[in-house]
Enzyme design. Structure first.
Site, PDB file in Angstrom:
ATOM      1  N   ALA A 173       0.833  -1.199   0.000  1.00 43.25           N
ATOM      2  CA  ALA A 173       0.000   0.000   0.000  1.00 43.25           C
ATOM      3  C   ALA A 173       0.868   1.249   0.000  1.00 43.25           C
ATOM      4  CB  ALA A 173      -0.937  -0.007   1.212  1.00 43.25           C
ATOM      5  N   ASP A 174       1.919   1.247   0.801  1.00 44.28           N
ATOM      6  CA  ASP A 174       2.866   2.356   0.809  1.00 44.28           C
ATOM      7  C   ASP A 174       3.575   2.479  -0.538  1.00 44.28           C
ATOM      8  OD1 ASP A 174       2.904   3.697   3.384  1.00 44.28           O
ATOM      9  OD2 ASP A 174       3.581   1.812   4.229  1.00 44.28           O
ATOM     10  N   LEU A 175       4.059   1.364  -1.041  1.00 46.59           N
ATOM     11  CA  LEU A 175       4.864   1.400  -2.265  1.00 46.59           C
ATOM     12  C   LEU A 175       4.053   1.882  -3.460  1.00 46.59           C
ATOM     13  CD1 LEU A 175       6.775  -1.964  -1.744  1.00 46.59           C
ATOM     14  CD2 LEU A 175       7.690   0.342  -1.458  1.00 46.59           C
TER      15      LEU A 175
END
Length: 401
Positions: A173-175
């Site tokens: 999700a961050d990436l």
């Protein structure tokens, strides 16, 4: 630090991000040639400097931080104080892009929100990366990777059919939010080149998570039914999953009917081709458990290496399930130069994962390793802003730097 090269050479980025989504975005910009000024809290720095162990060998730098902060100049600055805010305003006179991942409205308290800056800096490209975006009922909430994976649906799709929902083993999700942010910035740069106008880019982690639900999201929209967890099986193709071999496991990826026909004929399974339950991919998907049960004893008859040799000769998709040790030792990964070593400010050499973007004319630029905290404060404030050493010393004494 070497002079930047690459397609974004000449662009300057004010990096007000920390942890992973934002730093992923700004590292990509730095790899492509932008000059990135990473603003960090005095003494503490980016939170991920403390996300350890593990540390990079013979340094005090966390592996987490080192993974997403190369090609950046670290400037320590307390932006909660008026003097720190004044320095940010001065830096913006020299920067093209601002990237931030503060909670919605947090930077506005310091006079650094988009609405406050756009009139004074009409060419500024301002990228905000938050958990839920700048609008909507969840906008004020903090965003965390596992939380977004849960709310974004991917956990409902991941795991064994009778097991519990599972998150992906890396913080996707961050990436994805960081990479979508980078794409938005590149589009905004192109727009500014044409019109001279800057703009805000609003990246919500939940938005990007919904976007990459891809075929599974479309499966739901087409049927109104939540796709079930299938373990390692594919929702639309069969057989396309892991199988046990004589000595381990292998991924078998049969992408279409001609491939399945080649597989059957090579392994004494011609009779399956006359069985309507196996005849076409839609039928195999409908009877996936029968397909799995039928092929499992066949796959157990050979070792993983024997299967890979045989299947590659038939041009059938396959591959081993590697550990990370095997990944980084893989001759193809090595041939693609996916690991690189950089000299670090500590005098040691740090090993990092390379940028996967292969550009024939302007390849990624690895000009500097991840910085130690505040490594470039004097260089940037003195060189970029022209602050005299005496003023920098006073700011440092007062805890601004």
């Amino acid at each position: 630090m070497q002079e930047p090269s690459g397609p974004l050479k000449g662009l300057r980025v004010l990096d007000l991000t920390r942890v992973l989504a934002g730093p992923t975005c700004t590292q990509m910009l730095g790899d492509l040639g932008a000059e990135v000024f990473k603003i960090e809290r005095p003494e503490a720095g980016d939170d991920t400097r403390g996300f350890a162990p593990p540390f990079v060998p013979k340094t005090k730098e966390s592996a987490y931080f080192v993974g997403v902060n190369r090609n950046k100049k670290s400037v320590t600055l307390d932006i909660a104080k008026p003097e720190g805010q004044a320095i940010i305003h001065r830096m913006l006179e020299h920067c093209d892009i601002l990237v931030e991942n503060f909670k919605v409205g947090a930077l506005a308290k310091y006079g650094l929100g988009w609405e406050q800056l756009k009139a004074k800096h009409p060419r500024l490209i301002y990228c905000s990366i938050t958990g839920f975006g700048q609008t909507g009922p969840y906008a004020p909430r903090p965003g965390y990777d596992a939380l977004i994976q849960a709310m974004g649906g991917v956990m409902s799709l991941t795991g064994e059919p009778n097991g519990t929902p599972q998150k992906v083993g890396v913080p996707v999700a961050d990436l994805f939010a960081g990479l979508y942010g980078c794409i938005g910035i590149l589009a905004a740069v192109n727009h500014r080149n044409a019109t001279g106008e800057g703009q805000q880019i609003d990246i919500g982690m939940l938005d990007t998570h919904v976007a990459w639900l891809a075929n599974q999201g479309m499966n739901y929209l087409a049927t109104g039914e939540n796709p079930p967890r299938l373990g390692n099986q594919h929702p639309n193709i069969a057989p396309y999953q892991e199988y046990p071999t004589k000595d381990g496991y292998i991924i078998l990826a049969v992408g279409n009917d001609p491939t399945f026909e080649r597989f059957c004929k090579a392994n004494g399974l011609e009779h399956l081709l006359a069985d309507e339950r196996f005849a076409t991919n839609p039928k195999r998907v409908q009877n996936r458990q029968l397909v799995t049960d039928t092929l499992t004893p066949v796959m157990k008859s050979k070792t993983t290496a024997e299967w890979i040799e045989a299947l590659e000769a038939l041009k059938i998709g396959c591959g081993p399930i590697n550990t990370l040790e095997q990944v980084f030792a893989d001759p193809h990964v090595q041939a693609r130069n996916m690991v690189l070593e950089l000299p670090h400010a500590t005098g040691e050499t740090v090993t990092v994962i390379a940028n996967p973007v292969k550009l024939s004319a302007t390849p990624p630029d690895y000009r500097s390793p991840p910085p130690v905290l505040g490594q470039h404060t004097e260089e940037v404030l003195g060189g970029l802003l022209g602050l005299p050493a005496t003023e920098i010393a006073v700011l440092r004494e007062r805890g601004i730097l």
